[in-house]
Enzyme design. Structure first.
Site: not given
Length: 425
Positions: A39, A44, A47, A81, A85, A171, A192, A231, A234-235
């Site tokens: 995506t 990040h 992953h 989600k 997206r 998938q 998930d 999560k 993340k910042t």
């Protein structure tokens, strides 16, 4: 401790489809896969659990397949989600796939058994009617509706588009294809992904691919979260990326150095290859002297070396030392901007450095470290003024181009930790 028992001891097994999975893994070299949707043009921190888990399997002499979702990425996984997206076009996805594949080479050895696959290669040629005829007829809609990823979205205001509803079909077929072509018998993923994994096993059974001779398995690892449930990775400024252009080695290193005490033990277990014995020692040292942050430093070193290499780790450590007072020279504007991202910046003409140069008193005022020349003089006289982390010894000190720490920046400091940048343009 055998391989699967160590996975469990590290907290990496969230769910498994068969209680005999550990014994099956111990019976020989097995092929497994995990998927990564492209995506963005970089992976990040979220992953990393998957990449490092595949790495563990390869080191245990199993054969990992990293599937980059060139096809599934066109749709986007609805799991976890609350809205659909943005759909990417083929060119953007091809670019993302190429970038991600390069990053994966840090984690997996593709020259010694690991395989990189793109599911667009086996689904891109289908027509819609072929897909419905050959694949769709094996999916009972009532079973699909029971999956958590579907139920949660159907009950939300956003709803679920037919496009996203079709994601699990694509998938699931990945598992069928990989079982046929590579003898792949195990799919792994985040917690998930449990619904998608079990759907793949069910499809393989209905299509006659899964059998007693080729049983299929699934297991999930826990999502990478903090102790408060949010999560990790993340910042306030966004995600922590594995691409050095998006998140510098210094920023990446600092993220892990600042992990909370409640989270660092779990990160060491799940994300690093540090032995469980050493982690237990670090846990004890954290109890005795949390302020030393030994666990966080070990975590930051291991992950920065893995993602950015020895050179990236050295760069990050040097940048950290600079922030805490090491002398500064030979850096570039970008690196200094990252190290001192949150400090004020003043700006003057580059011509100020010509001739006799810029009086250091004027520089302190221009950078905002002193409200007046009088205050700046007192700072210098009291020994509290620094240029590039070198103490200023006299009021007559002037700054010239030789004092630039990078192309355009001089770093000024007042006292122990009050920094400012002065940009000469």
């Amino acid at each position: 401790m055998d391989f699967y028992a160590e996975l469990e001891a590290r907290g990496l097994v969230h769910q498994a489809t068969d209680p005999g999975l550990g014994a099956w893994l111990a019976g020989g070299s097995r092929t497994l896969y995990a998927g990564f949707d492209p995506t963005a043009d970089s992976l990040h921190v979220g992953h990393m659990m998957g990449l490092i888990t595949l790495r563990r399997f390869q080191k245990a002499r199993h054969k990992p397949i990293a599937v980059v979702g060139g096809a599934t990425g066109m749709i986007g996984d609805p799991s976890g989600k609350n809205a659909e997206r943005n759909l990417l076009d083929k060119a953007a996805l091809e670019h993302n796939v190429a970038c991600i594949a390069k990053q994966m080479e840090r984690f997996l050895d593709f020259e010694s058994g690991a395989v990189l696959a793109n599911n667009f290669d086996w689904t891109g040629g289908w027509t819609y009617l072929e897909f419905l005829r050959d694949i769709g007829k094996f999916f009972p809609v009532n079973v699909m509706l029971q999956k958590d990823s579907v139920k949660s979205r159907l009950g939300s205001d956003a709803g679920l588009s037919y496009t996203e509803f079709s994601y699990m079909l694509l998938q699931a077929y990945d598992f069928v294809h990989l079982a046929r072509e590579h003898g792949c018998q195990l799919q792994a993923g985040g917690s998930d992904q449990w619904g998608n994994i079990t759907t793949g096993i069910d499809l393989a059974r209905r299509m006659g691919v899964s059998s007693e001779k080729l049983p299929l398995f699934g297991f999930t690892w826990p999502l990478l979260t903090k102790s408060d449930g949010s999560k990790m990775g993340k910042t306030e400024s966004g995600a922590i990326w594995l691409d050095a252009e998006r998140t510098s080695p210094y920023q990446f290193f600092q993220y892990w150095v600042n992990v909370d005490d409640a989270d660092v033990g779990g990160c060491l277990r799940t994300l690093t290859e540090v032995s469980l014995e050493e982690i237990a020692t670090l846990d004890a040292s954290r109890t005795e002297n949390a302020a030393a942050r030994e666990s966080q430093k070990r975590l930051a070193e291991e992950l920065t070396r893995l993602v950015h290499g020895a050179e990236g780790l050295t760069s990050a450590q040097r940048a950290t030392e600079i922030f805490f007072g090491a002398e500064i020279d030979g850096l570039d504007d970008k690196t200094l901007g990252q190290i001192f991202a949150d400090v004020p910046t003043g700006e003057l003409s580059r011509a100020q450095l010509d001739g006799a140069g810029l009086p250091v008193v004027d520089a302190l005022v221009a950078a905002g470290l002193a409200k007046s020349k009088g205050e700046a003089r007192r700072t210098v006289e009291q020994g509290g003024a620094y240029v590039n982390n070198r103490r200023v010894e006299g009021l007559d000190r002037t700054l010239t181009a030789a004092n630039l720490a990078s192309e355009t920046v001089i770093v000024l400091r007042s006292g122990r930790k009050k920094y400012a940048l002065l940009r000469l343009v």
